[in-house]
Design a protein around this motif. Structure first.
Motif, short mmCIF file in Angstrom:
data_model
loop_
_atom_site.label_atom_id
_atom_site.label_comp_id
_atom_site.label_asym_id
_atom_site.label_seq_id
_atom_site.Cartn_x
_atom_site.Cartn_y
_atom_site.Cartn_z
N ASN A 275 0.75 -1.31 -0.17
CA ASN A 275 0.00 -0.01 0.09
C ASN A 275 0.95 1.27 -0.04
O ASN A 275 0.28 2.19 0.55
CB ASN A 275 -0.82 0.00 0.94
N ARG A 276 1.99 1.10 -0.55
CA ARG A 276 2.92 2.36 -0.45
C ARG A 276 3.34 2.70 -2.00
O ARG A 276 3.09 1.69 -3.03
CB ARG A 276 4.31 2.14 0.28
N SER B 56 -0.88 11.23 3.89
CA SER B 56 -0.90 10.62 2.42
C SER B 56 -2.17 9.49 2.49
O SER B 56 -2.46 9.23 1.57
CB SER B 56 0.50 9.89 2.09
N SER B 57 -2.51 9.15 3.66
CA SER B 57 -3.49 7.93 3.60
C SER B 57 -4.79 8.65 3.34
O SER B 57 -5.60 7.93 3.10
CB SER B 57 -3.59 7.44 5.27
N TYR C 81 -8.43 12.14 -0.99
CA TYR C 81 -9.81 12.82 -0.63
C TYR C 81 -9.62 14.16 -0.12
O TYR C 81 -10.27 15.24 -0.63
CB TYR C 81 -10.67 12.13 0.56
N VAL D 170 -3.90 5.23 9.46
CA VAL D 170 -5.31 5.22 9.28
C VAL D 170 -5.90 3.65 9.03
O VAL D 170 -5.34 3.17 8.21
CB VAL D 170 -5.70 6.18 8.21
N THR D 171 -6.46 3.21 9.93
CA THR D 171 -6.95 1.90 9.83
C THR D 171 -8.09 1.79 8.64
O THR D 171 -8.41 2.69 8.01
CB THR D 171 -7.71 1.50 11.07
N ALA D 172 -8.35 0.51 8.39
CA ALA D 172 -9.07 0.27 7.13
C ALA D 172 -10.41 0.62 7.41
O ALA D 172 -11.10 1.28 6.69
CB ALA D 172 -9.24 -1.26 6.94
N GLY E 125 -4.94 -3.80 8.42
CA GLY E 125 -4.15 -2.70 8.42
C GLY E 125 -5.03 -1.67 7.56
O GLY E 125 -5.83 -2.17 6.82
N GLY E 126 -4.58 -0.55 7.45
CA GLY E 126 -5.05 0.40 6.53
C GLY E 126 -4.94 0.11 5.10
O GLY E 126 -3.95 -0.45 4.71
N VAL E 127 -5.85 0.37 4.29
CA VAL E 127 -5.67 0.13 3.07
C VAL E 127 -5.02 1.42 2.09
O VAL E 127 -4.55 1.29 0.94
CB VAL E 127 -6.96 0.01 2.37
N ALA E 128 -4.84 2.40 2.76
CA ALA E 128 -4.16 3.42 2.17
C ALA E 128 -2.89 3.65 2.50
O ALA E 128 -2.24 2.86 3.19
CB ALA E 128 -4.91 5.04 2.48
N ASN E 129 -1.98 4.78 1.75
CA ASN E 129 -0.51 4.82 1.87
C ASN E 129 -0.35 4.93 3.40
O ASN E 129 -0.91 5.57 4.36
CB ASN E 129 -0.17 5.96 1.12
N ASN E 130 0.94 4.50 3.64
CA ASN E 130 1.44 4.60 5.18
C ASN E 130 0.68 3.99 6.15
O ASN E 130 0.92 4.30 7.27
CB ASN E 130 1.67 6.03 5.32
N SER E 131 -0.31 3.01 5.74
CA SER E 131 -0.98 2.22 6.77
C SER E 131 -0.28 1.25 7.32
O SER E 131 0.91 0.58 6.89
CB SER E 131 -2.12 1.95 6.29
N PRO E 132 -0.32 0.89 8.51
CA PRO E 132 0.48 -0.23 9.13
C PRO E 132 0.15 -1.66 8.54
O PRO E 132 -1.08 -1.90 7.91
CB PRO E 132 -0.23 -0.14 10.58
N TYR F 129 -2.70 7.09 -6.31
CA TYR F 129 -3.45 7.07 -4.98
C TYR F 129 -4.37 5.98 -4.88
O TYR F 129 -4.74 5.36 -5.85
CB TYR F 129 -4.50 8.37 -5.24
N GLN F 130 -4.60 5.51 -3.67
CA GLN F 130 -5.70 4.64 -3.31
C GLN F 130 -6.74 5.02 -2.75
O GLN F 130 -6.68 5.76 -1.74
CB GLN F 130 -5.08 3.60 -2.26
N TYR F 131 -8.14 4.51 -3.27
CA TYR F 131 -9.44 5.13 -2.49
C TYR F 131 -9.81 3.59 -1.87
O TYR F 131 -10.22 2.70 -2.49
CB TYR F 131 -10.28 5.52 -3.78
N PRO F 132 -9.97 3.85 -0.61
CA PRO F 132 -10.39 2.63 0.17
C PRO F 132 -11.88 2.30 -0.21
O PRO F 132 -12.24 3.14 -0.67
CB PRO F 132 -10.05 3.07 1.50
N ARG F 133 -12.07 0.95 0.07
CA ARG F 133 -13.56 0.77 0.02
C ARG F 133 -14.42 1.47 1.02
O ARG F 133 -14.01 1.91 1.97
CB ARG F 133 -13.56 -0.82 0.45
#
Lengths: 248, 494
Positions: free
Chosen positions: A34-35, A177-178, A182, A207-209, B86-93, B206-210
């Motif tokens: 995801n990077r 960046s997460s 938006y 930012v969690t899912a 984990g997060g689905v966007a950039n920099n997520s764990p 860019y990632q747009y999460p669900r």
């Protein structure tokens, strides 16, 4: 015939396995999942601001580095990692502006559970920012050569150097960046407005899912409030400190 | 010399065979090693494969363990864990395992977020003597009161409200909108509730999460609602780059080949949000390719790819869309107009839907009783069926289509009907008491039919499990929810 037999029996000779050709070493491990893998610089840079402590009396905080992993086998003992500041790329002063923690690879572990640096809110910070570049270096426990900052097989950023820039001022939060798909570019006024509407500062922590799935709701909520604010203040629309416009 | 040669060769062969024989017989040497063999104590785990829990409630799981040898479970150690994404966007764990318990049975409060995706629940049993770990994976759906079920838009004679049927809890939650938004009265012209799910998409870097989007449409306005609470988040015009001049939201749907996009009909015009391309808001209204004017009906349907079908009311024609434009259907060799002329269809559009790759549009004919079903495939016309007045199809308040079968459900008065779109016939599949009139109908997948009724004072909601044939299992409903007002629209919410 005898030669053939002897030759075939030679294969029964116990082979002595050579020792590994590498020495134990350590490196920063940053997952590339995801990077943006085309940017190999950003993963090795971090920012921190005491502003987001929301406590003017807080004089120090720990900045957590990426995990440090080992090359080689685990050990039955804790092993210290040699982490040093690179003077040529550092404006902070050890003892006054930061303290290096005694980071170790715990016994039977392949990685640090947490590796950190204590950042001090010294007078030197004032309204400016300080830079601290730390580097993993060979030591008795980990004498092997270091890995320069790089992307490995599109899955892992591995390296030996990490730079922290820290300040007292409001800056782009570490996980912006997460949410930037938006909210686009970060700005101080924009960010404070968002926090006022949402009741929280976004992207200070990962930012969690689950939170990510609410980002669009957050966006239209802020957009609605922004439109109402500008409608109520036609002569004083919300703009950034430098006068640039804000949009959602 | 010759004899000598033979003699030497013979001796060599004797030595060779003697040596080989010794080597072979070595295999017969009895191994007198002092080994102690024993059977490994395998552990078999039996428990369900999936669980549902309301966030905050205690999850109780009692697994059955069967050991090959040992019966003493003190040698076993246990771990229950849930994989927290984990997060689905950039920099997520990275994802992480959250340990819930280290006891044989699980009795733990679940404080995870309610979400549409299931969590991975893992149970580990480790035999401390052999060191072997046995695992049993399962899935865990965490829900809350107001997600995972049906939204009911209802009317009590003077105002509208939303109630919710939680299908996991098999429980109805009444008037959730008015409770979440005190002081706001919904007028009777509220006409649709929607809950859309958008999968995660990646556009360049860019990632747009669900995400989920819950909408409420009224005649002259609309709201974005908070998922799972129904609090108003914003006016629906925040979904537009430039708000439309006239606020008249009519219909919405996910669209696009991967269902990543969103369409809305507002004041007769079609707008689309290309979320799959990273577009956050609706753009401008679609023009027709020939620049002719159009005014779409409030009923339309999502179809596969770009082949959605719309009805242009004043021009009595069907339109389709492609990449930012809306256009008249084109007659060609692949799509001849043998069945009907899609640019000359009159009557009142009652319903549209997609069933087994075909789009169907149900029209009440000008006689006010009979109906015509127009059929499309791949954006072209493919059939037309006249339906006699006795079918009651023109009285139906709604239609529900099955995706895997060419069938359509509808209701009229106190009856529920199944219309076979291939065989072109209908049958009554359920009848309520005579004073209960069908007011709304919906379907979940192809196997659960939801029907709302009203008897003049109380609304009821029935769910019917469906057979593969389309008929009702056991010829009766499997759940009944009561205490509603008159339900006028139904939508499933993730």
């Amino acid at each position: 015939m005898l030669a053939v037999i002897l030759a075939s029996l030679y294969s029964c000779k116990k082979e002595s396995v050579p020792p590994p050709s590498y020495q134990d070493a350590v490196y920063f491990y940053i997952s590339a999942v995801n990077r943006n893998t085309s940017d190999t610089i950003a993963p090795f840079n971090g920012t921190y601001s005491f502003y987001y402590k929301f406590d003017s009396t807080a004089m120090l905080d720990t900045f957590w580095l990426p995990a440090i992993r080992i090359v080689g086998n685990t050990s039955t003992q804790d092993r210290a990692v040699k982490l040093v500041a690179i003077d040529s790329a550092t404006t902070a002063v050890e003892g006054r502006d930061y303290t290096l923690l005694n980071n170790v690879i715990p016994a039977d572990s392949f990685a640090t559970s947490k590796a950190g640096i204590v950042l001090l809110r010294s007078k030197a910070l004032a309204d400016s920012s300080l830079r601290l570049t730390v580097q993993l270096q060979p030591s008795d426990a980990f004498p092997g050569p270091m890995i320069y900052n790089t992307l490995i097989e599109q899955t892992v950023f591995a390296g030996n150097t990490f730079t922290i820039t820290y300040t007292n001022n409001a800056i782009e939060p570490p996980y912006w960046s997460s949410v930037s798909s938006y909210f686009y570019q970060w700005g101080r006024v924009k960010y404070e407005f968002m926090a006022k509407v949402l009741g929280k500062y976004l992207a200070l922590t990962p930012v969690t899912a689950e939170e990510a799935s609410h980002l669009f709701d957050y966006l239209v909520r802020v957009k609605q409030a922004f439109q109402e604010y500008n409608a109520a203040n036609p002569d004083k629309p919300l703009v950034e400190d430098d006068g640039s416009s804000i949009s959602f | 010399m010759r004899s000598s040669c033979f003699s030497n060769k013979n001796n060599q062969m004797k030595y060779f065979f003697f040596f080989i024989s010794i080597t072979f017989f070595a295999a017969c040497y009895k191994d007198k090693g002092n080994y102690s063999y024993h059977t490994i104590n395998d552990v078999a785990i039996s428990m369900a494969d999936s669980f549902v829990v309301i966030t905050g409630d205690t999850l109780n799981v009692v697994p059955q363990l069967q050991q090959d040898i040992a019966t003493d479970e003190r040698r076993l150690c246990f771990e229950w864990s849930v994989r927290v994404e984990g997060g689905v966007a950039n920099n997520s764990p990275d994802s992480a395992d959250l340990v819930l318990s280290t006891t044989k049975e699980l009795h733990a409060p679940i404080k995870l977020f309610a979400q549409q995706l299931k969590y991975a629940l893992n149970y580990k049993v480790t035999d401390t003597v052999t060191g072997i770990t046995y695992r049993k994976p399962a899935s865990l759906r965490v829900t809350n009161d107001l997600s995972g079920g049906w939204m009911m838009l209802e009317q009590d004679g003077s105002k509208s409200d939303i109630s919710f049927v939680n299908t996991f809890q098999q429980k109805a939650f009444h008037h959730v909108f008015s409770k979440a938004n005190p002081g706001i009265t919904l007028p009777l012209n509220a006409h649709h509730v929607y809950n859309f799910y958008f999968p995660a998409v990646t556009v360049v870097d860019y990632q747009y999460p669900r995400s989920l989007l819950t909408m409420l449409l009224l005649q002259d306005r609309g709201y974005v609602l908070e998922n799972g609470s129904y609090k108003i988040v914003s006016d629906y015009t925040t979904l537009f780059t430039t708000p439309p001049a006239v606020k008249r939201p009519q219909w919405m749907s996910v669209t696009g080949p991967s269902k990543t996009d969103l369409s809305i009909i507002n004041d007769g015009k079609l707008y689309r949000r290309f979320y799959g391309r990273g577009q956050l808001y609706f753009g401008d209204a679609y023009p027709t390719t020939d620049k002719s004017n159009y005014m779409l009906a409030s009923i339309a349907t999502y179809a596969y790819a770009e082949k959605s079908i719309y009805y242009d009311v004043p021009n009595h024609r069907f339109l389709s869309e492609f990449d930012g434009n809306i256009y008249e259907l084109i007659q060609n060799g692949y799509n001849p107009w043998d069945a009907f002329d899609p640019n000359n269809v009159k009557g009142d559009l009652l319903g549209m839907g997609i069933g087994f790759y075909n789009v169907y549009a149900v029209f009440k004919n000008e006689d006010g009783a009979s109906a015509t079903i127009y059929q499309f495939v791949q954006g072209g016309v493919s059939g037309k069926t006249e339906v006699e007045a006795s079918s009651d199809i023109s009285k139906s308040p709604g239609f529900a289509f099955t995706k895997g079968r060419q069938q359509m459900y509808y209701g009229a008065d106190n009856n529920v009907y199944l219309y076979d779109l291939a065989a072109k016939n209908y049958s009554t599949i359920y009848s309520f008491s005579s004073n209960e009139k069908v007011t709304a109908i919906g379907i979940e997948g192809d196997d659960l039919l939801i029907v709302a009724t009203y008897n003049g004072s109380e609304g009821k909601v029935y769910s019917f499990a469906l057979e593969n044939t389309g008929l009702i299992k056991n010829s009766t409903y499997n759940n009944l929810y009561t205490g509603f007002d008159k339900v006028v629209n139904i939508c499933y919410a993730q």
